[in-house]
Design a protein around this motif. Sequence first.
Motif, PDB file in Angstrom:
ATOM      1  N   VAL A   1      15.736  -0.708   3.944  1.00  0.00           N
ATOM      2  CA  VAL A   1      15.845   0.638   3.363  1.00  0.00           C
ATOM      3  C   VAL A   1      14.470   1.178   3.004  1.00  0.00           C
ATOM      4  N   ASP A   2      14.220   2.404   3.431  1.00  0.00           N
ATOM      5  CA  ASP A   2      13.034   3.163   3.013  1.00  0.00           C
ATOM      6  C   ASP A   2      13.468   4.004   1.807  1.00  0.00           C
ATOM      7  N   ALA A   3      12.965   3.627   0.641  1.00  0.00           N
ATOM      8  CA  ALA A   3      13.416   4.297  -0.595  1.00  0.00           C
ATOM      9  C   ALA A   3      12.368   5.267  -1.130  1.00  0.00           C
ATOM     10  N   MET A   4      11.446   5.693  -0.270  1.00  0.00           N
ATOM     11  CA  MET A   4      10.355   6.558  -0.733  1.00  0.00           C
ATOM     12  C   MET A   4      10.863   7.780  -1.476  1.00  0.00           C
ATOM     13  N   GLN A   5      11.929   8.381  -0.963  1.00  0.00           N
ATOM     14  CA  GLN A   5      12.390   9.637  -1.575  1.00  0.00           C
ATOM     15  C   GLN A   5      13.388   9.421  -2.698  1.00  0.00           C
ATOM     16  N   SER A   6      13.693   8.183  -3.027  1.00  0.00           N
ATOM     17  CA  SER A   6      14.693   8.009  -4.089  1.00  0.00           C
ATOM     18  C   SER A   6      14.183   7.264  -5.314  1.00  0.00           C
TER      19      SER A   6
ATOM     20  N   ASP B   1      15.084  10.410  11.323  1.00  0.00           N
ATOM     21  CA  ASP B   1      14.664   9.854  10.032  1.00  0.00           C
ATOM     22  C   ASP B   1      13.130   9.804   9.994  1.00  0.00           C
ATOM     23  N   HIS B   2      12.578   9.378   8.871  1.00  0.00           N
ATOM     24  CA  HIS B   2      11.123   9.477   8.725  1.00  0.00           C
ATOM     25  C   HIS B   2      10.369   8.661   9.788  1.00  0.00           C
ATOM     26  N   PRO B   3       9.356   9.250  10.416  1.00  0.00           N
ATOM     27  CA  PRO B   3       8.629   8.527  11.472  1.00  0.00           C
ATOM     28  C   PRO B   3       7.950   7.248  10.985  1.00  0.00           C
ATOM     29  N   ASN B   4       7.611   7.187   9.702  1.00  0.00           N
ATOM     30  CA  ASN B   4       6.955   5.961   9.222  1.00  0.00           C
ATOM     31  C   ASN B   4       7.898   4.770   9.207  1.00  0.00           C
ATOM     32  N   ASN B   5       9.170   5.040   9.179  1.00  0.00           N
ATOM     33  CA  ASN B   5      10.149   3.973   9.327  1.00  0.00           C
ATOM     34  C   ASN B   5      10.295   3.658  10.819  1.00  0.00           C
TER      35      ASN B   5
ATOM     36  N   LYS C   1       0.826  -1.207   0.000  1.00  0.00           N
ATOM     37  CA  LYS C   1       0.000   0.000   0.000  1.00  0.00           C
ATOM     38  C   LYS C   1       0.864   1.261   0.000  1.00  0.00           C
ATOM     39  N   ASN C   2       1.968   1.213   0.713  1.00  0.00           N
ATOM     40  CA  ASN C   2       2.819   2.406   0.866  1.00  0.00           C
ATOM     41  C   ASN C   2       4.123   2.023   1.571  1.00  0.00           C
ATOM     42  N   THR C   3       4.928   3.022   1.867  1.00  0.00           N
ATOM     43  CA  THR C   3       6.200   2.748   2.546  1.00  0.00           C
ATOM     44  C   THR C   3       5.967   2.198   3.946  1.00  0.00           C
ATOM     45  N   SER C   4       5.026   2.784   4.650  1.00  0.00           N
ATOM     46  CA  SER C   4       4.771   2.357   6.039  1.00  0.00           C
ATOM     47  C   SER C   4       4.461   0.873   6.090  1.00  0.00           C
ATOM     48  N   GLU C   5       3.665   0.415   5.129  1.00  0.00           N
ATOM     49  CA  GLU C   5       3.343  -1.010   5.126  1.00  0.00           C
ATOM     50  C   GLU C   5       4.619  -1.828   4.888  1.00  0.00           C
TER      51      GLU C   5
ATOM     52  N   SER D   1       8.984   1.189  -0.615  1.00  0.00           N
ATOM     53  CA  SER D   1       8.760   2.555  -1.111  1.00  0.00           C
ATOM     54  C   SER D   1       7.299   2.714  -1.499  1.00  0.00           C
ATOM     55  N   GLY D   2       6.784   3.903  -1.336  1.00  0.00           N
ATOM     56  CA  GLY D   2       5.526   4.263  -1.964  1.00  0.00           C
ATOM     57  C   GLY D   2       5.828   4.693  -3.397  1.00  0.00           C
ATOM     58  N   CYS D   3       4.789   5.069  -4.141  1.00  0.00           N
ATOM     59  CA  CYS D   3       5.002   5.406  -5.558  1.00  0.00           C
ATOM     60  C   CYS D   3       4.485   6.802  -5.910  1.00  0.00           C
ATOM     61  N   HIS D   4       4.138   7.597  -4.899  1.00  0.00           N
ATOM     62  CA  HIS D   4       3.467   8.864  -5.214  1.00  0.00           C
ATOM     63  C   HIS D   4       4.412  10.069  -5.251  1.00  0.00           C
ATOM     64  N   LYS D   5       5.734   9.789  -5.345  1.00  0.00           N
ATOM     65  CA  LYS D   5       6.682  10.898  -5.484  1.00  0.00           C
ATOM     66  C   LYS D   5       7.441  10.662  -6.790  1.00  0.00           C
ATOM     67  N   GLY D   6       8.666  10.161  -6.708  1.00  0.00           N
ATOM     68  CA  GLY D   6       9.467   9.970  -7.931  1.00  0.00           C
ATOM     69  C   GLY D   6       8.877   8.969  -8.911  1.00  0.00           C
TER      70      GLY D   6
ATOM     71  N   LEU E   1      17.048   2.434   7.542  1.00  0.00           N
ATOM     72  CA  LEU E   1      17.144   3.882   7.318  1.00  0.00           C
ATOM     73  C   LEU E   1      16.624   4.240   5.928  1.00  0.00           C
ATOM     74  N   SER E   2      16.436   5.549   5.725  1.00  0.00           N
ATOM     75  CA  SER E   2      16.010   6.039   4.414  1.00  0.00           C
ATOM     76  C   SER E   2      17.211   6.151   3.491  1.00  0.00           C
ATOM     77  N   HIS E   3      16.963   5.992   2.196  1.00  0.00           N
ATOM     78  CA  HIS E   3      18.021   6.257   1.212  1.00  0.00           C
ATOM     79  C   HIS E   3      18.286   7.757   1.157  1.00  0.00           C
ATOM     80  N   VAL E   4      17.201   8.521   1.120  1.00  0.00           N
ATOM     81  CA  VAL E   4      17.284   9.987   1.057  1.00  0.00           C
ATOM     82  C   VAL E   4      16.389  10.531   2.166  1.00  0.00           C
ATOM     83  N   THR E   5      16.892  11.498   2.941  1.00  0.00           N
ATOM     84  CA  THR E   5      16.036  12.036   4.004  1.00  0.00           C
ATOM     85  C   THR E   5      15.082  13.085   3.446  1.00  0.00           C
ATOM     86  N   PHE E   6      13.852  12.975   3.911  1.00  0.00           N
ATOM     87  CA  PHE E   6      12.802  13.888   3.430  1.00  0.00           C
ATOM     88  C   PHE E   6      12.995  15.289   3.999  1.00  0.00           C
ATOM     89  N   HIS E   7      13.669  15.412   5.144  1.00  0.00           N
ATOM     90  CA  HIS E   7      13.666  16.685   5.864  1.00  0.00           C
ATOM     91  C   HIS E   7      14.857  17.562   5.533  1.00  0.00           C
TER      92      HIS E   7
HETATM   93  C1  LIG Z   1      11.421   8.886   3.637  1.00  0.00           C
HETATM   94  C2  LIG Z   1       9.938   8.745   3.624  1.00  0.00           C
HETATM   95  N1  LIG Z   1       9.370   7.603   4.047  1.00  0.00           N
HETATM   96  C3  LIG Z   1       8.038   7.439   4.024  1.00  0.00           C
HETATM   97  C4  LIG Z   1       7.195   8.454   3.610  1.00  0.00           C
HETATM   98  C5  LIG Z   1       5.729   8.269   3.554  1.00  0.00           C
HETATM   99  O1  LIG Z   1       5.289   7.026   3.972  1.00  0.00           O
HETATM  100  P1  LIG Z   1       4.036   6.348   3.283  1.00  0.00           P
HETATM  101  O2  LIG Z   1       4.445   5.957   1.891  1.00  0.00           O
HETATM  102  O3  LIG Z   1       3.738   5.191   4.131  1.00  0.00           O
HETATM  103  O4  LIG Z   1       2.919   7.333   3.286  1.00  0.00           O
HETATM  104  C6  LIG Z   1       7.741   9.667   3.189  1.00  0.00           C
HETATM  105  C7  LIG Z   1       6.944  10.820   2.760  1.00  0.00           C
HETATM  106  O5  LIG Z   1       5.786  10.903   2.594  1.00  0.00           O
HETATM  107  C8  LIG Z   1       9.141   9.802   3.198  1.00  0.00           C
HETATM  108  O6  LIG Z   1       9.691  10.940   2.797  1.00  0.00           O
END
Ligand SMILES: Cc1ncc(COP(=O)(O)O)c(C=O)c1O
Length: 390
Positions: A184-189, A109-113, A82-86, A207-212, A155-161
Amino acid sequence: MSRHYDVAAVRSQFPVTERLLYLDSAHQTPLATSVREALLGFYQEGHEMAGPKPLWLKRVEQVRARVAKLLNAAPAEIAFTKNTSEGMNIAANALPLTAGDNVLLVEGDHPNNAYAFLNLRRKGIEVRFVPMTGATATADMFVPHVDARTRAISLSHVTFHAGHRFDLAALGAFCAERRLYFVVDAMQSTGVLQLDVKAIQASIVGSGCHKGLLIPQGLGILYCNEGLDELQPAYLALSSLANPPGDYIARTDNMALKHGAGRFEIGNLNLPDIHALDASLDLIEHIGVDAIAAHMYDLGDRLIEHLDEQCIRLVGPRARADRAPHIYVLDLPAETWLDYFATQKVRISPERDGIRVSFGLFNTFEDVDRFAAIVAQRVGTSATAARAIS
Ligand SMILES: Cc1ncc(COP(=O)(O)O)c(C=O)c1O
């Protein structure tokens, strides 16, 4: 003009650029016309022909193979989620951890991780937040926190913040040497930077798919190394099984799991988004991820030049070696700048340390120059106002 691909042609696929100065792709992608058409095509097939579903499922496998190619994995190593969190929760719950074990995460790092692993504290698993000591996350940074009970680094590949880009190959080698799982959380890469899951020796990547990857929210991709049969899914469904019963009657005599990521896939999938992903991968593959990254690095260099001229501090790393191509946080207080950007039809995100500018593959040097001019206009105005008051 870009040195790397025909950005004007790509931009014509993103009508949002006619209405907004869109600098927020790390938050959410605007839709390309081709992606919108793929979604509409799916809805039309459902509306007129109710699929047929076997045709849709055949396409799911085609898209799975394309995702696998993007990450240098085998199709069986890719699941749709469904998304990165899952993905991160699948990882946290699948690792063979017992009370007293610990997992290392990067502080901030991202709270969803983080929450996926923090939820394991109720089972006696310790989560250690490792502070960043330099411009990037290095193996050395983790060394003092590893002990005999450390089982994984996530950890994330790329930090969102702040747009740090971590050296995953080095961190993966460190994990392999210490026999740690590497998550690895690759959401941002994904879609923006090359990610070779074999080269980085990852155990699991989510990774989710709603960015890159340029599609609407609601679809995630998960890589799981095919050799890691000890990883057990917390949820189970027919689709997780290696030999699902053909008569659709559940029984206990053959519940062997698929190898790889398939064991984590449950039930019907987000078919509209998978169709959308097929179209967005056309766009991404046509340009090439390396060309996308190279163009965004060029845009970033231009942005940094403007920031230097205006004495605005870049919050994250400056060096190309440490920074992601597309994420730049400016030391401008969000509380006082957000409304201004909205009135100027500039879409950006507030971040913990300022204003985040993030590029999509359709952004141009003109966008960057326009943004800089909009910032300068206000800095000039407020300096004038401050002089008038004093
Ligand atoms: C590094 C990172 N992980 C996860 C998420 C989002 O998590 P999810 O795909 O579960 O909404 C984001 C941003 O939305 C993000 O930047």
